[in-house]
Design a protein around this motif. Sequence first.
Motif, PDB file in Angstrom:
ATOM      1  N   ARG A   1       0.838  -1.195   0.000  1.00 21.02           N
ATOM      2  CA  ARG A   1       0.000   0.000   0.000  1.00 21.02           C
ATOM      3  C   ARG A   1       0.874   1.247   0.000  1.00 21.02           C
ATOM      4  O   ARG A   1       1.730   1.405   0.868  1.00 21.02           O
ATOM      5  CB  ARG A   1      -0.918   0.004   1.218  1.00 21.02           C
TER       6      ARG A   1
ATOM      7  N   GLY B   1       0.486   5.255   0.288  1.00 22.93           N
ATOM      8  CA  GLY B   1      -0.468   6.304   0.633  1.00 22.93           C
ATOM      9  C   GLY B   1      -0.586   7.358  -0.452  1.00 22.93           C
ATOM     10  O   GLY B   1       0.380   7.685  -1.151  1.00 22.93           O
TER      11      GLY B   1
ATOM     12  N   GLN C   1      -6.450  13.219   2.211  1.00 22.75           N
ATOM     13  CA  GLN C   1      -5.602  12.274   1.497  1.00 22.75           C
ATOM     14  C   GLN C   1      -6.328  11.690   0.295  1.00 22.75           C
ATOM     15  O   GLN C   1      -7.491  11.294   0.389  1.00 22.75           O
ATOM     16  CB  GLN C   1      -5.154  11.146   2.421  1.00 22.75           C
TER      17      GLN C   1
ATOM     18  N   SER D   1      -5.246   5.673  -2.139  1.00 23.78           N
ATOM     19  CA  SER D   1      -4.014   4.909  -1.965  1.00 23.78           C
ATOM     20  C   SER D   1      -3.843   3.943  -3.129  1.00 23.78           C
ATOM     21  O   SER D   1      -4.817   3.485  -3.728  1.00 23.78           O
ATOM     22  CB  SER D   1      -4.052   4.124  -0.649  1.00 23.78           C
TER      23      SER D   1
ATOM     24  N   THR E   1      -6.541   1.188  -6.972  1.00 22.01           N
ATOM     25  CA  THR E   1      -6.633   2.369  -6.108  1.00 22.01           C
ATOM     26  C   THR E   1      -7.754   2.156  -5.109  1.00 22.01           C
ATOM     27  O   THR E   1      -8.765   1.526  -5.418  1.00 22.01           O
ATOM     28  CB  THR E   1      -6.882   3.653  -6.908  1.00 22.01           C
TER      29      THR E   1
ATOM     30  N   SER F   1      -9.256   6.791   0.305  1.00 20.59           N
ATOM     31  CA  SER F   1      -8.688   6.871   1.648  1.00 20.59           C
ATOM     32  C   SER F   1      -9.718   7.336   2.673  1.00 20.59           C
ATOM     33  O   SER F   1      -9.927   6.699   3.690  1.00 20.59           O
ATOM     34  CB  SER F   1      -7.482   7.816   1.656  1.00 20.59           C
TER      35      SER F   1
END
Length: 335
Positions: free
Chosen positions: A80, A82, A110, A113, A129, A132
């Motif tokens: 993963r 971020g 954010q 991820s 994807t 977040s």
Amino acid sequence: MSGREKPRVRAAAPTVRGVVQTIFGATLLAAGLTCGLFVLAAAGSALLLACAAGLLEVLLARSRRGRRAPLARLLPTPERVGGMWAHLDQRGRKLGQTRELPAERGLYRQGPSTLLWRDAFGFWRATGTEPSGREVCVPPAPNERLARVLESRGAHGIAELADERDAAGVRPYEKGDGLRKISWRQSAHHGELMSFEDAGPETPPVLVVADTLGACDAGALASAVASVLLALRRHPNVLLTDGSASWRTPVQQDRFLASLVPEVASAGDAAARSQAVERLAAEGRRRIVLVTCDERGELARALRQGRHARTLVVIHATGDAGVTDAREGRSDAGC
């Protein structure tokens, strides 16, 4: 990310090693079958089976993500990465983005991820994807000197900074009323002595106005507004506005102060915001406390010319006091 949302996954693709392995295995298999060499054919078949096993491993790991099953423990977990942190202003517009979460005052959200699945041999990979939903606000710290002054006054004291109390709270003079209770302005208007009504123990509702149109120093403005809200923290009826939107709860107010940036006033902006502020003040009979970096700015002038000019309190914002601890939440719930 809500329980219904799933990561967006792209189709599995071979890596460079996987392509080489497939070509080499196919070549050995073809050569073994053509020449009748069992050893070459077996070697080529083994290489191709390894590639097929790697593909199956990636597909199973991707499809069983998040499921609690005995087989899931044997499958590779995704790597993963971020997402980027977007810096948002009070209108939700993106000001910029960074890879690392900044420590400066601001509201940060954010982005998605990136997920990466690989098989044990490194022959295949699949990417995707995942939303977040993380949001972090870094609110301003109150200006300690201003906070102490305002806190010593309390809600009544802040309201009494106005030139004169609300004209609606007057009555005819009665014997025994002291000079401090006489409203000389209303007495001249009515042609007889008028006294202020006793407010009793109830504190007046307060409307705190953040003048973002005159915010030459957004940090100082945010800290000053935080100081006012701190002084009124025990007050049950405080509303924060900038003339375009309003925020009632501490969480909403912190998000606004964290994301506050100066705004350039276009024609009519100050007048429109002044009218909106006066409507909010009239709805709840609120005392207006204007916090501004420019006491002669357009919004301050418009409010001084409005219906609530007599009860307007203006607090000059100076000095950025820094930030407090970051607070994390979700983009759909506030921080």
